[in-house]
Design an enzyme around this catalytic site. Structure first.
Site, PDB file in Angstrom:
ATOM      1  CE  LYS A  37      -4.295  -1.683   2.018  1.00 16.34           C
ATOM      2  NZ  LYS A  37      -5.343  -1.451   3.019  1.00 16.34           N
TER       3      LYS A  37
ATOM      4  CG  ASP B 103      -8.275   0.762   2.896  1.00 20.52           C
ATOM      5  OD1 ASP B 103      -8.996  -0.098   2.375  1.00 20.52           O
ATOM      6  OD2 ASP B 103      -7.038   0.720   2.883  1.00 20.52           O
TER       7      ASP B 103
END
Ligand code: ATR
Length: 272
Positions: free
Chosen positions: A64, A100
């Site tokens: 990420k 997210d």
């Protein structure tokens, strides 16, 4: 078009089932598949995808942060959080987004309503907690971050706006007066399903207890919350709504969150 999940390892994931169910329902001829990518092959893999005109991708552990250097630009969400979980391929230009926390907050808002007047206790100060805290701090009336290592919670609170404080898990009596309690630690996750980060005695009616752990579907914390008469929200909804937000970026279409949730649930149930 082809969509992928880049991670290492990616063996256990509900994302293909979730996205393929939504593609099918909307009559889109796209396909979402797993793309296991070793850390040292990340650049090469992204280049290969670009050459093959992929539609987009999700990015998960451990890529990420590392993926950022392979993006052409970053959306505000990814800049704010410092991590990318969604790649948009815009005519060959790769744009990094982060859905997210936005997905997580959307799941709470749909269940709870507006957050402006709410007092929130957030448990944890790791990657997931930091992303949620950044979205929550400017929106809520009070944010208390509690972490096993208090210094991490205090440090995080100091860089955030709003009425935000950090402390150790020993201060968990503050849960009593909270409107929303969020577990963003890994406590309670399979195989440690009999553990909870909060003493059940602090939970009460009128609260929303949100556990970002989704395996098991109903954690010990959620069971305790139900017994205390609190509302609960499970982590699979956070996963679904980050997927909904990625899907919208890729297709400009609104998928059914219910369809995605049911597809994810079927996969999770099949693992057990
Ligand atoms: P993620 O990316 O999923 O957030 P992480 O960055 O490793 O994962 O963060 C894990 C979080 O769970 C941290 O807040 C961690 O607390 P510490 O900062 O003190 O390590 C918390 N955590 C993990 N195991 C825990 C336990 N047994 N009791 C309390 N907190 C725990």
């Amino acid at each position: 078009m082809n969509y992928y999940l880049l991670g290492y390892p990616v063996g256990h994931s509900v994302s293909p089932a979730m996205h393929n169910a939504a593609f099918k329902e909307l009559g889109l001829l796209h396909r979402y598949s797993l793309l296991e990518t070793e850390p040292e092959k990340l650049g090469e893999t992204v280049q290969g995808l670009k050459e093959n005109k992929f539609g987009g991708a999700n990015v998960t552990t451990p890529h990420k942060i590392e993926i950022i250097k392979h993006m052409d630009t970053l959306a505000a969400s990814a800049k704010r959080i410092g991590a990318v979980n969604t790649i948009e391929n815009h005519e060959g230009q790769l744009i990094g987004h982060n859905t997210d926390a936005i997905g997580g907050i959307k799941a709470i808002t749909l269940k709870y309503g507006e957050l402006t007047e709410s007092r929130v206790v957030l448990l944890g100060a790791g990657g997931a907690a930091r992303a949620l805290a950044q979205e929550l701090a400017p929106k809520v009336s009070e944010l208390v971050i509690l972490n096993r290592s208090p210094d991490k919670a205090e440090k995080l609170a100091r860089i955030l706006p709003g009425n935000t404080v950090g402390a150790g898990l020993g201060e968990q009596q503050v849960v009593k007066t909270a409107d929303i309690v969020i577990n963003a630690t890994s406590v309670g996750m399979t195989p440690n399903t009999s553990t909870s980060p909060i003493d059940a005695g602090y939970l009460r009616q009128g609260q929303l207890v949100y556990d970002i752990v989704y395996n098991p579907i109903k954690t010990k914390l959620m069971q305790d919350a139900e017994k205390a008469g609190a509302e609960t929200l499970g982590g699979l909804w956070m996963l679904v709504y980050q997927g909904v937000e990625s899907f919208k970026i890729w297709t400009d279409r609104e998928p059914s969150a219910e369809t995605m949730y049911n597809a994810a649930l079927r996969v999770l149930e099949a693992w057990h």
